[in-house]
Design an enzyme around this catalytic site. Sequence first.
Site, PDB file in Angstrom:
ATOM      1  N   HIS A 346      50.760 -19.963   1.021  1.00 55.71           N
ATOM      2  CA  HIS A 346      50.254 -20.739  -0.119  1.00 55.71           C
ATOM      3  C   HIS A 346      50.933 -22.089  -0.293  1.00 55.71           C
ATOM      4  O   HIS A 346      50.692 -22.760  -1.296  1.00 55.71           O
ATOM      5  CB  HIS A 346      50.430 -19.944  -1.419  1.00 55.71           C
ATOM      6  CG  HIS A 346      49.415 -18.865  -1.612  1.00 55.71           C
ATOM      7  ND1 HIS A 346      48.164 -19.089  -2.133  1.00 55.71           N
ATOM      8  CD2 HIS A 346      49.475 -17.541  -1.339  1.00 55.71           C
ATOM      9  CE1 HIS A 346      47.503 -17.946  -2.189  1.00 55.71           C
ATOM     10  NE2 HIS A 346      48.272 -16.990  -1.706  1.00 55.71           N
ATOM     11  N   LYS A 534      48.248 -27.186 -15.168  1.00 56.02           N
ATOM     12  CA  LYS A 534      48.754 -26.465 -14.004  1.00 56.02           C
ATOM     13  C   LYS A 534      50.268 -26.317 -14.164  1.00 56.02           C
ATOM     14  O   LYS A 534      50.845 -26.853 -15.103  1.00 56.02           O
ATOM     15  CB  LYS A 534      48.409 -27.165 -12.697  1.00 56.02           C
ATOM     16  CG  LYS A 534      48.723 -28.643 -12.648  1.00 56.02           C
ATOM     17  CD  LYS A 534      48.218 -29.277 -11.368  1.00 56.02           C
ATOM     18  CE  LYS A 534      46.710 -29.451 -11.363  1.00 56.02           C
ATOM     19  NZ  LYS A 534      46.012 -28.627 -10.388  1.00 56.02           N
ATOM     20  N   ARG A 535      50.892 -25.597 -13.279  1.00 57.99           N
ATOM     21  CA  ARG A 535      52.343 -25.448 -13.315  1.00 57.99           C
ATOM     22  C   ARG A 535      53.001 -26.824 -13.267  1.00 57.99           C
ATOM     23  O   ARG A 535      52.534 -27.718 -12.584  1.00 57.99           O
ATOM     24  CB  ARG A 535      52.775 -24.590 -12.120  1.00 57.99           C
ATOM     25  CG  ARG A 535      54.226 -24.217 -12.061  1.00 57.99           C
ATOM     26  CD  ARG A 535      54.433 -23.108 -11.039  1.00 57.99           C
ATOM     27  NE  ARG A 535      53.806 -23.431  -9.767  1.00 57.99           N
ATOM     28  CZ  ARG A 535      54.415 -24.049  -8.765  1.00 57.99           C
ATOM     29  NH1 ARG A 535      55.672 -24.446  -8.892  1.00 57.99           N
ATOM     30  NH2 ARG A 535      53.790 -24.277  -7.618  1.00 57.99           N
ATOM     31  N   LYS A 540      52.963 -32.002  -8.297  1.00 57.54           N
ATOM     32  CA  LYS A 540      51.672 -32.007  -8.994  1.00 57.54           C
ATOM     33  C   LYS A 540      51.489 -33.279  -9.831  1.00 57.54           C
ATOM     34  O   LYS A 540      50.416 -33.554 -10.328  1.00 57.54           O
ATOM     35  CB  LYS A 540      51.535 -30.747  -9.854  1.00 57.54           C
ATOM     36  CG  LYS A 540      51.458 -29.468  -9.012  1.00 57.54           C
ATOM     37  CD  LYS A 540      51.349 -28.221  -9.874  1.00 57.54           C
ATOM     38  CE  LYS A 540      51.369 -26.940  -9.057  1.00 57.54           C
ATOM     39  NZ  LYS A 540      50.143 -26.701  -8.285  1.00 57.54           N
ATOM     40  N   THR A 642      43.073 -23.964  -7.616  1.00 59.56           N
ATOM     41  CA  THR A 642      41.913 -23.211  -8.101  1.00 59.56           C
ATOM     42  C   THR A 642      41.429 -23.772  -9.439  1.00 59.56           C
ATOM     43  O   THR A 642      40.267 -23.639  -9.774  1.00 59.56           O
ATOM     44  CB  THR A 642      42.240 -21.709  -8.271  1.00 59.56           C
ATOM     45  OG1 THR A 642      43.432 -21.565  -9.052  1.00 59.56           O
ATOM     46  CG2 THR A 642      42.439 -21.042  -6.917  1.00 59.56           C
ATOM     47  N   LYS A 646      37.539 -24.290 -11.062  1.00 59.39           N
ATOM     48  CA  LYS A 646      37.101 -23.823 -12.382  1.00 59.39           C
ATOM     49  C   LYS A 646      36.552 -24.980 -13.210  1.00 59.39           C
ATOM     50  O   LYS A 646      35.540 -24.842 -13.912  1.00 59.39           O
ATOM     51  CB  LYS A 646      38.272 -23.162 -13.113  1.00 59.39           C
ATOM     52  CG  LYS A 646      38.804 -21.910 -12.444  1.00 59.39           C
ATOM     53  CD  LYS A 646      40.186 -21.551 -12.978  1.00 59.39           C
ATOM     54  CE  LYS A 646      40.862 -20.540 -12.062  1.00 59.39           C
ATOM     55  NZ  LYS A 646      42.296 -20.414 -12.316  1.00 59.39           N
TER      56      LYS A 646
END
Length: 797
Positions: A346, A534-535, A540, A642, A646
């Site tokens: 991942h 998100k985390r 990110k 993901t 969504k």
Amino acid sequence: MFSNKQEFQQAFLKRLEMMCGKPFKESTKSDHFQTLGHMIREHVSSNWIHTKERYGASQGKQVYYLSIEFLLGRLLRHNLMNLGIEELVDSGLQELGIDLGDLEEIEADAGLGNGGLGRLAACFLDSLSSLNLPGNGCGIRYRHGLFEQKFVDGYQVELPEQWLRYGQVWEIRKNDLAVEVPFWGEVESYDENSRLAFRHINAEVVTAVPYDLPIIGYHNETVNTLRLWSAEPSPYPFYQDVMKYKRETEAISEFLYPDDTHNEGKILRLKQQYLLVSASLRLIIRNHRFSHRSLADLPKHIAIHINDTHPVMAIPELMRLLLDEEKMGWEEAWDITTQTISYTNHTTLSEALEKWPVQLFKPLLPRIHMIIQEINERFCQELWKLYPGDWDRIGQMSIISHDEIKMAHLALVGSYSVNGVAQIHTNILKNREMNLFYQVFPGKFNNKTNGITHRRWLLKSNPKLSGLITEAIGSEWVSTPEELSKLAVFKEDRGFLDRLQQVKQDNKERFLRRINEQTGIQIDPHSIFDVHVKRLHAYKRQLLNVLHIMHLYSRLKDDSSFEMYPRTFIFGAKASPGYYYAKKIIKLINTVADKINADPAVNDKLKVVFLENYRVSVAEELFPAADVSEQISTASKEASGTGNMKLMMNGAITVGTLDGANVEIKEKVGSDNIFIFGLTAEEVLHFSQVGGYHSMEYYHHDKKIRQVVDQLKNGYFSEVDDEFEPIFDSLLIQNDQYFVLRDFDSYVSIHREVERKYQDREQWIKMSLLNIAGSGYFSSDRTIKEYADRIWKIKPV
């Protein structure tokens, strides 16, 4: 379940009195939730039993999906929907004066995961059941989850997640299936029929108790199982300090991801991981034996899948069971193991590819360490035959080197399949991160692009949009999500586009109520809802987003001629408790938000909201309301994502780099219906390998950048001048590892394009429609079919 509303109401009232020991008029909402939950679970019990019996009778192959996380969210309405009785129950409860939505709010989000890894695992379980595929999950029953996030003066504070405070209505405790898991102690060798054998002695034993949750398929009779393990003291402890033993045992399943910045935390993580794999594998083998099968044919009937590196100890543990308990020889045991276990990678981030110090690992798990040593020795011998004399290559590929055990290397050597989770991610694994292994095992590597369950993330979370879609193209899309592509024909239908726009507006106004209740902030319902959830991690790049917000605010304050369309920036993220830098970014976002939201001069143009304790149930309300989806990771760093899927499925338009599944989203929707900016993966890799990037040059040559970076230290947003010095230093002194400043101008420009297109309402809603139409490919049903056909070799039963 119930033939009509009256039958349901009678059964509900009777069950409530029996369970709660009180008449209906004295009952509470909690009583109603517990009653309804137990009724549903008991109803599905017969299908649950029949599913297991069908699998046994079919003699077919089953998959066991091992994951450290399963981020399920709430299950009440989801289970009612999958059973096909949501409307009947909702209507029946309404007549009794009970609101199903109120009962939903009573259910806590299951504290079994944190981010995309766990949500993916939950989507996979839903698809396995809904496709009638024989697949079960194995995880850990964390008593306090990751943590409940609170903001105090803008800082993240972690509190225990009390999701089990009132019990868990869906689970069944299976005391009779508890197993004992050993830690510490020594390994003793002995002679057994002229064969050297080993056993683990003087161990500290922990009891792993399983709790089973039903995973209900959509409108079918399949009910698969999620088995969660709880660590409890052994009933026969012979330890001097019993209270210390009890505390240390219960800590194993207390929290997800204990802080591993110290050795105690590392040991606790290792205990979690070994408890998960040891307990799960022993029951898998027990079930296999129950069918009177030889373990020699285990790969014909069982597939064991490890979700990232956390369950990689399944490889040496299966070897231990076959060697020590089944008395097999090494070659036979290794053949069985390497034909049974498959692995999903991942990440390309080196810090996320787990490495464990031998000095910690060996005393805690002495027999497992011995087996890993032997695997490594034999693997290095094979490499020597392939590359004689190439010590550098062998050293780079070794499972144990520099007194560390590399779990990703163990996974690559001990599994029959290694898959990435987006095409670009898989290519990076093959061509860069794991290229040496790809040269040795080219047949192992494959891609399985992630997916999400459209039943939860569209059908359940966005009922108005789901209804509009069904009215337009029929209901076949629920079972065959690729049917959503038929929506594209409506892109010139003004009436349909108007209705689609109204659905989005209704969802935005619904979510505004949550924002107002949680934060007190008043939001313009016609502003652009720009969502970044998100985390919290440096790659990110929530930092890039907030620097852009700081730039917009400065322009509004400094330039009276500057015009911008109203924008609401919405964040949701948790930072790991030990991740100091990420927690500083949370403080920065909250500090910027406080200043902007309190400034009446910009209130009609700009608002910033950081949602506290972001979780699945919040996401289910937020995604239908989103206009813009921020997917802005440094290219080559995000494996897939993901949340991007969504959000597009609910009509949000992606602002993103060409990273992870963004690349495939662009292919599905076309370049005119996505906003791409920034460095490509190839450019990032070039800079990383060759050098040539100097963040200070961007600071000196771009006044926009200089202004916002200086604001980190000059007191413009914070009265404490050095509050954000670590962020300032990361950008300039440490040369901006994730290319925030390099991509800043491109990011500012793409947001001007977003604003321009949003104001052309017809064009924007067409873009939104085409994103929904292109989202069917990203259903987890498609992903799971690919796993089932090409990796696990399982068939519907």
